[in-house]
Design a protein around this motif. Structure first.
Motif, PDB file in Angstrom:
ATOM      1  N   ARG A 148       0.844  -1.207   0.000  1.00  0.00           N
ATOM      2  CA  ARG A 148       0.000   0.000   0.000  1.00  0.00           C
ATOM      3  C   ARG A 148       0.878   1.257   0.000  1.00  0.00           C
ATOM      4  NH1 ARG A 148      -3.955  -2.645   4.115  1.00  0.00           N
ATOM      5  NH2 ARG A 148      -5.683  -3.308   2.772  1.00  0.00           N
ATOM      6  N   ARG A 168      -8.888 -12.422  -0.160  1.00  0.00           N
ATOM      7  CA  ARG A 168      -9.661 -12.068  -1.356  1.00  0.00           C
ATOM      8  C   ARG A 168      -9.960 -10.566  -1.386  1.00  0.00           C
ATOM      9  NH1 ARG A 168     -10.514 -16.342  -4.222  1.00  0.00           N
ATOM     10  NH2 ARG A 168     -10.653 -18.420  -3.270  1.00  0.00           N
ATOM     11  N   GLY A 169     -10.066  -9.959  -0.219  1.00  0.00           N
ATOM     12  CA  GLY A 169     -10.246  -8.516  -0.164  1.00  0.00           C
ATOM     13  C   GLY A 169      -9.032  -7.771  -0.700  1.00  0.00           C
ATOM     14  N   TRP A 170      -7.833  -8.286  -0.394  1.00  0.00           N
ATOM     15  CA  TRP A 170      -6.618  -7.661  -0.930  1.00  0.00           C
ATOM     16  C   TRP A 170      -6.552  -7.792  -2.449  1.00  0.00           C
ATOM     17  CZ3 TRP A 170      -3.459 -10.801   3.139  1.00  0.00           C
ATOM     18  CH2 TRP A 170      -3.602 -10.196   4.398  1.00  0.00           C
ATOM     19  N   GLU A 186      -9.362 -16.450   4.598  1.00  0.00           N
ATOM     20  CA  GLU A 186      -9.402 -16.393   3.137  1.00  0.00           C
ATOM     21  C   GLU A 186     -10.159 -15.162   2.658  1.00  0.00           C
ATOM     22  OE1 GLU A 186     -11.037 -19.021  -0.644  1.00  0.00           O
ATOM     23  OE2 GLU A 186     -10.370 -20.059   1.183  1.00  0.00           O
ATOM     24  N   SER A 187     -11.196 -14.761   3.383  1.00  0.00           N
ATOM     25  CA  SER A 187     -11.965 -13.581   2.978  1.00  0.00           C
ATOM     26  C   SER A 187     -11.086 -12.322   2.987  1.00  0.00           C
ATOM     27  CB  SER A 187     -13.162 -13.385   3.915  1.00  0.00           C
ATOM     28  OG  SER A 187     -12.731 -13.235   5.261  1.00  0.00           O
ATOM     29  N   THR A 188     -10.159 -12.243   3.931  1.00  0.00           N
ATOM     30  CA  THR A 188      -9.243 -11.109   3.996  1.00  0.00           C
ATOM     31  C   THR A 188      -8.321 -11.095   2.783  1.00  0.00           C
ATOM     32  OG1 THR A 188      -9.291 -11.168   6.423  1.00  0.00           O
ATOM     33  CG2 THR A 188      -7.459  -9.990   5.390  1.00  0.00           C
ATOM     34  N   TRP A 217      -3.115 -13.421  -5.899  1.00  0.00           N
ATOM     35  CA  TRP A 217      -3.004 -14.565  -4.987  1.00  0.00           C
ATOM     36  C   TRP A 217      -2.973 -15.841  -5.806  1.00  0.00           C
ATOM     37  CZ3 TRP A 217      -7.453 -17.159  -1.942  1.00  0.00           C
ATOM     38  CH2 TRP A 217      -6.932 -18.146  -1.092  1.00  0.00           C
ATOM     39  N   ASP A 259      -9.174  -8.016  -4.428  1.00  0.00           N
ATOM     40  CA  ASP A 259     -10.174  -7.079  -4.959  1.00  0.00           C
ATOM     41  C   ASP A 259      -9.672  -5.637  -4.915  1.00  0.00           C
ATOM     42  OD1 ASP A 259     -11.843  -9.225  -5.382  1.00  0.00           O
ATOM     43  OD2 ASP A 259     -12.992  -8.941  -3.527  1.00  0.00           O
ATOM     44  N   GLU A 260      -8.827  -5.349  -3.931  1.00  0.00           N
ATOM     45  CA  GLU A 260      -8.254  -4.008  -3.795  1.00  0.00           C
ATOM     46  C   GLU A 260      -7.200  -3.726  -4.876  1.00  0.00           C
ATOM     47  OE1 GLU A 260      -5.816  -1.536  -0.291  1.00  0.00           O
ATOM     48  OE2 GLU A 260      -6.801  -3.440   0.179  1.00  0.00           O
TER      49      GLU A 260
END
Length: 387
Positions: A220, A251-253, A247-249, A261, A255-256
């Motif tokens: 970032r 996938r958030g990265w 895993e949701s975290t 991954w 999407d950001e």
């Protein structure tokens, strides 16, 4: 009659990826080898190599006393049936359970390899702090005795075990890592980035204490400065570890737009051949295999100045060391290698030389068999070509 050895790990994945070369080398020098672990998909792969493997009714995170006693009794009965000369346990839980069962079954020799101190000793969570004195007492019981040897992977852990009084210092052996086939990694062809933008990789179990959060913060920061890198994350969350990244975290990265991954990667040689920089901002290691594999490829390394990692990297010589938990300095190190490609190349060349001379699997296997020979009255094989 061949000497029998049992290798005990907490996952079949570990046995396949980290100890199959040892098991096959033991067979070649005359050992009868049995591999045991909880069930998983890698058991059949071990059998396909001609190795014996048996699944255990073991749950890594279990704290149920009845279930744990049942596991200990199962192990004891298995060892009484197999009657090995030696049991070699990997990780703290396997060291404790394997050694206790070996004592109960009358196994003559015990070898325990502890790669880092594990969750109980490194976490500040209440559960870990409560378990610490219990595990410490069990370790003393498991590791003690003239017929036992403790194999550690870095000098910091050697000093830690000595100062903690967990084992007679005369019974500690330092063997750096589980070994890497350096020739396999040195022979890969490196692919240049099509757009000239450096490709940065973090490959590990996806745990917070591997520095995954610091990696994200550094990415970032680089983006906020207008820097462009192709960031890659390889590995999967480990549901058996309390420090697993959800895993949701992850996938958030994705999407950001921070990184790509890759999930689990079997072909590490191929992956390492496609990147320019490898980072591992871990909080503590035994001796990280990913860094050794990357070093064998001649890649520049960035890792933390912590036990295990600093065994592989000397700052400014064969990689860069950054303070643990410091994403700002991590970002600066990535910038430095991006801006100084000739310096990065020199670091990678030095890392390759160090991997070949200190961490090659032939060296590790020979030293491990020598430890067995201390306990089992079997001559250590000194012919490097045999392993």
């Amino acid at each position: 009659m061949p000497m029998k050895a049992v290798l005990f790990a907490n996952t079949d994945w570990y046995l396949y990826n980290f100890r199959r070369a040892l098991a096959m080398a033991l067979q070649r020098v005359g050992y009868d080898v049995l591999l045991i672990s909880p069930p998983g998909p890698y058991g059949d792969k071990l059998r396909a190599l001609g190795l014996r493997w048996e699944p255990l009714p073991m749950q890594r995170r279990s704290l149920n006393p009845l279930r744990e006693l049942a596991l200990l009794w199962y192990l004891t009965r298995l060892l009484r049936r197999e009657r090995p000369m030696l049991v070699h346990g990997f990780t703290i839980k396997c060291a404790v359970y394997g050694s206790l069962a070996a004592r109960l079954a009358g196994v003559p020799a015990r070898v325990n390899a502890v790669a880092g101190m594990g969750y109980v000793f490194t976490s500040s969570h209440l559960k870990a702090r409560l378990l610490r004195p219990v595990v410490r007492g069990l370790l003393r019981l498991a590791l003690d005795g003239p017929s036992a040897r403790l194999v550690l992977q870095n000098t910091d852990d050697v000093e830690l075990f000595r100062s903690a009084g967990l084992v007679d210092p005369a019974h500690i052996r330092l063997i750096r890592g589980s070994g890497v086939d350096c020739a396999q990694f040195a022979g890969i062809s490196r692919q240049a980035s099509e757009d000239g933008v450096p490709r940065v990789l973090l490959a590990s179990r996806l745990l917070w204490d591997k520095g995954v959060g610091e990696y994200i913060a550094a990415l970032r920061q680089l983006r906020s400065q207008g820097r462009t890198v192709h960031a890659l994350l390889a590995g999967t969350p480990d549901p058996g570890n309390p420090a697993a990244v959800p895993e949701s975290t992850i996938r958030g990265w994705v999407d950001e737009g921070l990184l790509n991954w890759l999930g689990h990667v079997d072909d590490m040689a191929g992956l390492l051949g496609s990147v320019d920089i490898v980072v591992l901002p871990s909080y503590r290691e035994g001796l990280p295999r990913t860094l050794v594999e990357a070093a064998a490829c001649g890649l520049p390394l960035i890792t933390t100045d912590v036990p295990g990692c600093r065994e592989v990297v000397s700052d400014g010589v064969d990689g860069l060391l950054v303070p643990v938990g410091n994403s700002d300095v991590l970002a600066q190190a990535i910038e430095r290698l991006q801006d100084q490609p000739e310096f990065a190349r020199r670091l990678g060349d030095a890392a390759r030389r160090k991997a070949r001379t200190q961490f090659d699997e032939r060296i590790v296997i020979q030293r491990t068999i020598a430890v067995y020979a201390e306990l089992c009255d079997m001559p250590a094989d000194s012919d490097e070509s045999s392993v």
